[in-house]
Design a protein around this motif. Structure first.
Motif, PDB file in Angstrom:
ATOM      1  N   ILE A  47      41.696  38.522  43.757  1.00  0.00           N
ATOM      2  CA  ILE A  47      41.418  39.098  42.460  1.00  0.00           C
ATOM      3  C   ILE A  47      40.184  37.695  41.379  1.00  0.00           C
ATOM      4  O   ILE A  47      38.955  37.760  41.223  1.00  0.00           O
ATOM      5  N   SER A  48      41.469  37.462  41.374  1.00  0.00           N
ATOM      6  CA  SER A  48      40.860  35.867  40.128  1.00  0.00           C
ATOM      7  C   SER A  48      39.903  34.819  41.212  1.00  0.00           C
ATOM      8  O   SER A  48      39.103  34.841  39.684  1.00  0.00           O
ATOM      9  N   SER A  49      40.093  34.311  41.572  1.00  0.00           N
ATOM     10  CA  SER A  49      39.472  33.361  42.532  1.00  0.00           C
ATOM     11  C   SER A  49      38.145  34.196  42.549  1.00  0.00           C
ATOM     12  O   SER A  49      36.643  33.246  42.290  1.00  0.00           O
ATOM     13  N   PHE A  50      37.786  35.102  42.893  1.00  0.00           N
ATOM     14  CA  PHE A  50      36.200  35.700  42.653  1.00  0.00           C
ATOM     15  C   PHE A  50      36.291  36.332  41.835  1.00  0.00           C
ATOM     16  O   PHE A  50      34.344  36.397  41.365  1.00  0.00           O
ATOM     17  N   ILE A  51      36.866  36.948  40.409  1.00  0.00           N
ATOM     18  CA  ILE A  51      36.169  37.194  39.785  1.00  0.00           C
ATOM     19  C   ILE A  51      35.585  35.824  38.778  1.00  0.00           C
ATOM     20  O   ILE A  51      34.914  35.319  38.355  1.00  0.00           O
ATOM     21  N   LYS A  52      36.278  34.676  39.032  1.00  0.00           N
ATOM     22  CA  LYS A  52      35.131  33.382  38.300  1.00  0.00           C
ATOM     23  C   LYS A  52      34.506  32.792  39.191  1.00  0.00           C
ATOM     24  O   LYS A  52      32.998  32.323  38.672  1.00  0.00           O
ATOM     25  N   ALA A  53      35.019  33.243  40.857  1.00  0.00           N
ATOM     26  CA  ALA A  53      33.495  32.496  41.482  1.00  0.00           C
ATOM     27  C   ALA A  53      31.828  33.615  41.664  1.00  0.00           C
ATOM     28  O   ALA A  53      31.339  32.894  41.330  1.00  0.00           O
ATOM     29  N   GLU A  54      32.047  34.965  40.234  1.00  0.00           N
ATOM     30  CA  GLU A  54      31.110  35.551  40.378  1.00  0.00           C
ATOM     31  C   GLU A  54      30.894  35.619  39.173  1.00  0.00           C
ATOM     32  O   GLU A  54      29.951  36.233  38.679  1.00  0.00           O
ATOM     33  N   ASN A  55      31.950  35.067  38.192  1.00  0.00           N
ATOM     34  CA  ASN A  55      31.597  35.104  36.876  1.00  0.00           C
ATOM     35  C   ASN A  55      31.022  36.678  36.409  1.00  0.00           C
ATOM     36  O   ASN A  55      30.330  37.100  35.181  1.00  0.00           O
ATOM     37  N   LEU A  56      32.320  37.269  36.735  1.00  0.00           N
ATOM     38  CA  LEU A  56      32.281  39.001  36.308  1.00  0.00           C
ATOM     39  C   LEU A  56      32.523  39.082  34.788  1.00  0.00           C
ATOM     40  O   LEU A  56      33.944  38.048  34.634  1.00  0.00           O
ATOM     41  N   GLU A  57      32.927  40.352  34.161  1.00  0.00           N
ATOM     42  CA  GLU A  57      32.691  39.974  33.084  1.00  0.00           C
ATOM     43  C   GLU A  57      33.908  41.294  32.715  1.00  0.00           C
ATOM     44  O   GLU A  57      34.989  41.471  31.556  1.00  0.00           O
ATOM     45  N   ALA A  58      34.113  42.389  33.696  1.00  0.00           N
ATOM     46  CA  ALA A  58      34.756  43.435  33.575  1.00  0.00           C
ATOM     47  C   ALA A  58      35.087  44.144  34.925  1.00  0.00           C
ATOM     48  O   ALA A  58      34.666  43.811  35.851  1.00  0.00           O
ATOM     49  N   ALA A  59      36.039  45.542  34.830  1.00  0.00           N
ATOM     50  CA  ALA A  59      36.215  45.854  36.200  1.00  0.00           C
ATOM     51  C   ALA A  59      36.504  46.952  35.644  1.00  0.00           C
ATOM     52  O   ALA A  59      36.893  47.984  34.983  1.00  0.00           O
ATOM     53  N   VAL A  60      36.471  47.621  37.489  1.00  0.00           N
ATOM     54  CA  VAL A  60      36.881  49.172  37.341  1.00  0.00           C
ATOM     55  C   VAL A  60      37.318  49.427  38.908  1.00  0.00           C
ATOM     56  O   VAL A  60      37.024  48.509  39.361  1.00  0.00           O
ATOM     57  N   ALA A  61      38.866  50.618  38.741  1.00  0.00           N
ATOM     58  CA  ALA A  61      39.231  50.609  39.874  1.00  0.00           C
ATOM     59  C   ALA A  61      39.296  51.963  40.255  1.00  0.00           C
ATOM     60  O   ALA A  61      39.770  53.058  38.944  1.00  0.00           O
ATOM     61  N   LEU A  62      39.222  52.547  41.663  1.00  0.00           N
ATOM     62  CA  LEU A  62      38.980  53.588  41.908  1.00  0.00           C
ATOM     63  C   LEU A  62      40.549  53.663  42.688  1.00  0.00           C
ATOM     64  O   LEU A  62      41.019  52.786  43.409  1.00  0.00           O
ATOM     65  N   HIS A  63      41.617  54.904  42.199  1.00  0.00           N
ATOM     66  CA  HIS A  63      42.449  54.283  42.894  1.00  0.00           C
ATOM     67  C   HIS A  63      43.668  53.709  41.430  1.00  0.00           C
ATOM     68  O   HIS A  63      43.658  52.591  41.748  1.00  0.00           O
ATOM     69  N   LEU A  64      44.928  54.423  41.103  1.00  0.00           N
ATOM     70  CA  LEU A  64      44.948  53.641  39.568  1.00  0.00           C
ATOM     71  C   LEU A  64      45.880  52.377  40.676  1.00  0.00           C
ATOM     72  O   LEU A  64      46.188  50.746  40.063  1.00  0.00           O
ATOM     73  N   TYR A  65      46.986  52.668  42.138  1.00  0.00           N
ATOM     74  CA  TYR A  65      47.711  51.629  42.739  1.00  0.00           C
ATOM     75  C   TYR A  65      47.113  50.995  43.685  1.00  0.00           C
ATOM     76  O   TYR A  65      47.194  49.809  43.599  1.00  0.00           O
ATOM     77  N   ARG A  66      45.896  51.179  44.571  1.00  0.00           N
ATOM     78  CA  ARG A  66      45.248  50.796  45.434  1.00  0.00           C
ATOM     79  C   ARG A  66      44.478  49.244  44.743  1.00  0.00           C
ATOM     80  O   ARG A  66      44.647  48.541  45.726  1.00  0.00           O
ATOM     81  N   GLY A  67      43.734  49.572  44.108  1.00  0.00           N
ATOM     82  CA  GLY A  67      42.321  48.936  43.329  1.00  0.00           C
ATOM     83  C   GLY A  67      43.516  48.581  42.004  1.00  0.00           C
ATOM     84  O   GLY A  67      43.081  47.198  41.517  1.00  0.00           O
ATOM     85  N   GLY A  68      43.311  49.068  40.917  1.00  0.00           N
ATOM     86  CA  GLY A  68      44.194  48.932  39.708  1.00  0.00           C
ATOM     87  C   GLY A  68      45.377  47.592  39.630  1.00  0.00           C
ATOM     88  O   GLY A  68      44.679  46.825  38.943  1.00  0.00           O
ATOM     89  N   ARG A  69      45.972  47.665  40.447  1.00  0.00           N
ATOM     90  CA  ARG A  69      47.072  47.634  40.800  1.00  0.00           C
ATOM     91  C   ARG A  69      46.588  44.943  40.889  1.00  0.00           C
ATOM     92  O   ARG A  69      47.146  43.941  40.134  1.00  0.00           O
ATOM     93  N   LEU A  70      45.641  45.485  41.633  1.00  0.00           N
ATOM     94  CA  LEU A  70      44.774  44.181  41.793  1.00  0.00           C
ATOM     95  C   LEU A  70      44.122  43.339  40.519  1.00  0.00           C
ATOM     96  O   LEU A  70      44.037  42.246  40.721  1.00  0.00           O
ATOM     97  N   LEU A  71      44.573  44.033  39.181  1.00  0.00           N
ATOM     98  CA  LEU A  71      43.286  43.917  38.627  1.00  0.00           C
ATOM     99  C   LEU A  71      44.798  43.473  37.504  1.00  0.00           C
ATOM    100  O   LEU A  71      43.976  42.790  36.284  1.00  0.00           O
ATOM    101  N   GLN A  72      45.875  43.657  37.342  1.00  0.00           N
ATOM    102  CA  GLN A  72      46.459  43.470  36.477  1.00  0.00           C
ATOM    103  C   GLN A  72      45.981  41.422  36.003  1.00  0.00           C
ATOM    104  O   GLN A  72      46.372  40.920  36.974  1.00  0.00           O
ATOM    105  N   GLY A  73      46.784  41.614  34.433  1.00  0.00           N
ATOM    106  CA  GLY A  73      46.602  39.877  34.556  1.00  0.00           C
ATOM    107  C   GLY A  73      46.038  39.153  34.368  1.00  0.00           C
ATOM    108  O   GLY A  73      45.975  37.915  35.103  1.00  0.00           O
ATOM    109  N   ASN A  74      44.259  39.347  34.778  1.00  0.00           N
ATOM    110  CA  ASN A  74      43.486  38.386  35.818  1.00  0.00           C
ATOM    111  C   ASN A  74      42.183  38.220  33.893  1.00  0.00           C
ATOM    112  O   ASN A  74      41.521  37.763  34.669  1.00  0.00           O
ATOM    113  N   GLY A  75      42.798  38.670  33.234  1.00  0.00           N
ATOM    114  CA  GLY A  75      41.958  38.093  31.842  1.00  0.00           C
ATOM    115  C   GLY A  75      41.033  39.105  31.896  1.00  0.00           C
ATOM    116  O   GLY A  75      40.222  38.602  30.387  1.00  0.00           O
TER     117      GLY A  75
END
Length: 266
Positions: A47-75
């Protein structure tokens, strides 16, 4: 703002429909919202690599475990939207529960669709086998047919031609099918579980049953009582208009994303 939106996107499911609706809200507010299937990523580093490649500024996840865990620590700041699986199933598994709690600590906001979902989350912090069981049960049940997922417009056409919608789930967060039926003016009979009871008030916006015998009694009553049908249909339609307004939902998500936007400016 350029946003990443993570969700489980199996076609023609409640998750996919909800994700598309929320993305429409965010894009209508002028944001760029890139919707991705959480199952396409195996780790936060991907996810971190994708965020940098797409120049993303923020994120939203549907499902706390399935999606949210992937966003931890990505700055980047992120918010989460609870799903029924989070609070009905994953919360009972120790490892997943712990991960979900950590995600909540990092999230800037959390959305619960009903008060009961919110209360469950507050009390806690702040699948293939089941599918096989359902198919086997259907084969043994005369008059019952299992139909695969279908496009939303086709599903709505089918629902409009039905006498009633039956929700017999033993675990629900917020049933999109129930809300859609109410909006389409189709009577609802639902199993009396917390997720359903949060949106269906017995004999007001629908009928709640606790066992097969009660379901049969209520179904017969609905067939023979046009006045009851008319009342619950009208009340269901008004409930959706008042508490699940598409316009108000759009405005709420706009406001929530503004909190992420402010976070990037700090």
């Amino acid at each position: 703002m350029r946003l990443l939106f993570l969700a489980v996107l199996r076609r023609h499911t409640g998750n996919a429909v909800t994700a598309q609706r929320v993305r429409d809200h965010l894009e209508a507010a002028g944001h760029v919202c890139i919707l991705k299937d959480a199952f396409d990523f195996e780790s936060p580093s991907e996810i971190s690599s994708f965020i940098k490649a797409e120049n993303l500024e923020a994120a939203v996840a549907l499902h706390l475990y399935r999606g949210g865990r992937l966003l931890q620590g990505n700055g980047i700041p992120f918010g989460i939207i609870f799903g029924g699986t989070d609070l009905n199933e994953d919360v009972n598994q120790g490892d997943k529960n712990k991960v979900m709690g950590k995600v909540l600590e990092e999230a800037r906001f959390a959305v619960a669709f009903t008060e009961s979902m919110k209360e469950t989350a507050q009390r806690q912090w702040v699948d293939p086998v089941f599918t096989r069981e359902v198919k086997a049960k259907v084969k043994r049940s005369p008059g019952v047919r299992l139909i695969r997922e279908m496009a939303q417009e086709d599903l709505h056409a089918v629902m409009k031609n039905c006498f009633a919608l039956v929700n017999s789930s033993v675990s629900e967060g917020m049933s999109a099918a129930i809300l859609e039926a109410m909006d389409l003016e189709v009577p609802v009979l639902a199993r009396n579980i917390p997720g359903n009871a949060a949106v269906v008030k017995h004999e007001v916006t629908g009928l709640l049953f606790s066992d097969p015998q009660e379901f049969v009694q209520l179904a017969k009553r609905l067939v023979s009582d046009p006045a009851l049908e008319k009342k619950i249909v009208a009340n269901g339609k008004e409930y959706v208009r008042k508490y699940h307004s598409w316009q108000e939902e759009r405005q709420t998500y706009r406001q929530l994303v503004r909190t992420l936007e402010r976070s990037t400016e700090d």
